[in-house]
Design a protein around this motif. Structure first.
Motif, PDB file in Angstrom:
ATOM      1  N   ASP A 247      -5.334   4.678   0.406  1.00  0.00           N
ATOM      2  CA  ASP A 247      -6.202   3.502   0.341  1.00  0.00           C
ATOM      3  C   ASP A 247      -7.628   3.874  -0.074  1.00  0.00           C
ATOM      4  OD1 ASP A 247      -8.147   1.375   1.625  1.00  0.00           O
ATOM      5  OD2 ASP A 247      -6.193   0.411   1.435  1.00  0.00           O
ATOM      6  N   ARG A 248      -8.044   3.419  -1.234  1.00  0.00           N
ATOM      7  CA  ARG A 248      -9.372   3.798  -1.746  1.00  0.00           C
ATOM      8  C   ARG A 248     -10.501   3.105  -0.994  1.00  0.00           C
ATOM      9  NH1 ARG A 248      -7.210   0.267  -5.653  1.00  0.00           N
ATOM     10  NH2 ARG A 248      -8.555  -1.500  -6.244  1.00  0.00           N
ATOM     11  N   PHE A 249     -10.247   1.939  -0.422  1.00  0.00           N
ATOM     12  CA  PHE A 249     -11.300   1.238   0.315  1.00  0.00           C
ATOM     13  C   PHE A 249     -11.546   1.892   1.673  1.00  0.00           C
ATOM     14  CE2 PHE A 249      -9.508  -2.216  -2.434  1.00  0.00           C
ATOM     15  CZ  PHE A 249     -10.591  -2.280  -3.291  1.00  0.00           C
TER      16      PHE A 249
ATOM     17  N   GLU B 258      -7.177  -6.218  -0.671  1.00  0.00           N
ATOM     18  CA  GLU B 258      -7.834  -6.115  -1.972  1.00  0.00           C
ATOM     19  C   GLU B 258      -8.203  -7.491  -2.508  1.00  0.00           C
ATOM     20  OE1 GLU B 258      -7.104  -3.590  -6.073  1.00  0.00           O
ATOM     21  OE2 GLU B 258      -5.368  -4.448  -5.057  1.00  0.00           O
TER      22      GLU B 258
ATOM     23  N   ALA C  22      -4.274   0.507  -2.759  1.00  0.00           N
ATOM     24  CA  ALA C  22      -4.889  -0.564  -1.967  1.00  0.00           C
ATOM     25  C   ALA C  22      -3.810  -1.498  -1.445  1.00  0.00           C
ATOM     26  CB  ALA C  22      -5.906  -1.351  -2.795  1.00  0.00           C
TER      27      ALA C  22
ATOM     28  N   GLU D 115     -10.281  -1.675   5.104  1.00  0.00           N
ATOM     29  CA  GLU D 115      -9.385  -1.752   3.951  1.00  0.00           C
ATOM     30  C   GLU D 115      -9.786  -2.842   2.966  1.00  0.00           C
ATOM     31  OE1 GLU D 115      -5.045  -1.673   4.196  1.00  0.00           O
ATOM     32  OE2 GLU D 115      -5.242  -1.006   6.266  1.00  0.00           O
TER      33      GLU D 115
ATOM     34  N   LEU E  70       0.834  -1.202   0.000  1.00  0.00           N
ATOM     35  CA  LEU E  70       0.000   0.000   0.000  1.00  0.00           C
ATOM     36  C   LEU E  70       0.870   1.253   0.000  1.00  0.00           C
ATOM     37  CD1 LEU E  70      -2.692   1.480   0.170  1.00  0.00           C
ATOM     38  CD2 LEU E  70      -2.685   1.080   2.642  1.00  0.00           C
TER      39      LEU E  70
ATOM     40  N   GLY F 105     -11.349  -5.025   0.124  1.00  0.00           N
ATOM     41  CA  GLY F 105     -11.997  -4.752  -1.142  1.00  0.00           C
ATOM     42  C   GLY F 105     -13.398  -5.309  -1.240  1.00  0.00           C
TER      43      GLY F 105
END
Length: 339
Positions: free
Chosen positions: A182-184, A208, A203, A232, A120, A234
């Protein structure tokens, strides 16, 4: 004249294999260490060096067992900030040891295996953040603590999975928020705060890879088990679409929930090492990993043997250049001041 269709007669002479070149790198030339001896050595060296061992929740069971403190990124940051030890042995990954060095420039910070990185953290660079800020003048950059020191140095706030919602809620209304990497976790913060953010596309490779099918398979096998899902992951958005009231938990949040819930079984949707921590802290309940493959190879690089060696040699040491350290300290201190 011989018949070509008949087999060639076997020679009566014995077959002698060709000489083999020994593969010396395959030989076990040292005696495998005895775990009890390693533990005794670590206890002795820890006392001699006035050291503290900090271990992340995703570490091996035996590493968690020898640590003075086991926790998540926020808990470890707080412990690193207030320890009076001369030496900090960080059983975690590189960015965690860097954070300890930022908070404790006068102490010796050791990472037993320098290869212990973070997929990440590797998704974002300091220059990337600078360019992002230039494209969004006036925006505040909130970076997950899972980032390198030079990325923290160009950020406004740090956060962890345990306090990301609280950090974003504390920011002035109407100011653009740039959340990395981190997009999640960002999606979780947006759901909880209702605040729109510009999000970096990063991610964790372990989180993920956890699929909704992994969760659903364990739910079918353990129908009475409660879900403990890390933000975190996915899989979280799809699981939440099926179970809208489901709460997501940081690793420390998982412990609190497991203690207070009436459930006796829990499916742990994060890295497998968290099961060890939960079994230790909540021993009267059952914890099932969502997948045996949800395992961070970087976290597992830390062993009792290299912890012993790091205390013996006071190496490998993690340091941060003073100019970067001074800048990186500001967003960390802002985070710790908020919660």
């Amino acid at each position: 004249m011989s018949n070509p269709t008949e087999p060639t007669p076997l020679s009566s002479a014995p077959l002698v294999p060709r000489p083999q070149v020994p593969h010396r790198d395959l030989l076990q030339l040292t005696v495998l260490p005895d775990e009890a001896e390693l533990r005794a050595d670590i206890v002795r060296l820890r006392a001699e060096n006035k050291a503290v061992i900090l271990a992340h929740n995703y570490q091996r069971p035996e590493v968690q067992g020898i640590a003075d403190f086991v926790g998540d990124s926020l808990g470890l940051s707080r412990m690193a900030a207030r320890t009076d030890a001369d030496v900090i042995v960080f059983a975690g990954v590189h960015f965690m040891a860097e954070t300890a060095a930022i908070l404790n420039p006068e102490k010796t910070v050791l990472l037993p295996d320098l290869r212990a990185g973070c997929s990440l953290a590797d998704t974002v660079t300091a220059q990337g953040i600078r360019d992002w800020k230039a494209e969004n003048p006036g925006g505040l950059v909130v970076t997950y603590v899972n980032t390198t020191a030079d990325v923290k140095a160009v950020s406004d706030y740090c956060c962890t999975s345990g306090n990301a919602v609280q950090i974003v809620q504390s920011l002035p209304e109407g100011v653009p928020v740039l959340f990395a990497p981190d997009r999640f976790l960002a999606a979780h913060v947006i759901r909880e705060t209702g605040r729109q953010m510009d999000v970096w596309d990063g991610a964790c490779h372990v989180h993920e890879a956890i699929r909704p099918e992994d969760v659903q398979g364990q739910q079918a096998a353990y129908p009475d088990a409660e879900l403990l899902i890390h933000p975190e992951c996915g899989c979280s958005s799809r699981i939440l679409s099926a179970i809208p009231d489901l709460q997501l938990y940081s690793t420390e949040g998982m412990i609190g929930r497991a203690r207070t819930s009436a459930a006796q079984e829990f499916i742990v949707v994060t890295e497998t090492g968290m099961v060890t921590r939960l079994e230790h802290d909540v021993p009267d309940k059952t914890f099932i990993p969502v997948s045996r493959t949800a395992c961070c190879e970087y976290m597992k690089m830390i062993t009792l043997e290299n912890i012993r060696d790091s205390l013996l040699n006071l190496q490998p040491r993690v340091t941060v250049p003073e100019d970067i350290r001074a800048q990186a300290l500001k967003p960390i201190e802002r985070m710790l001041a908020i919660g």
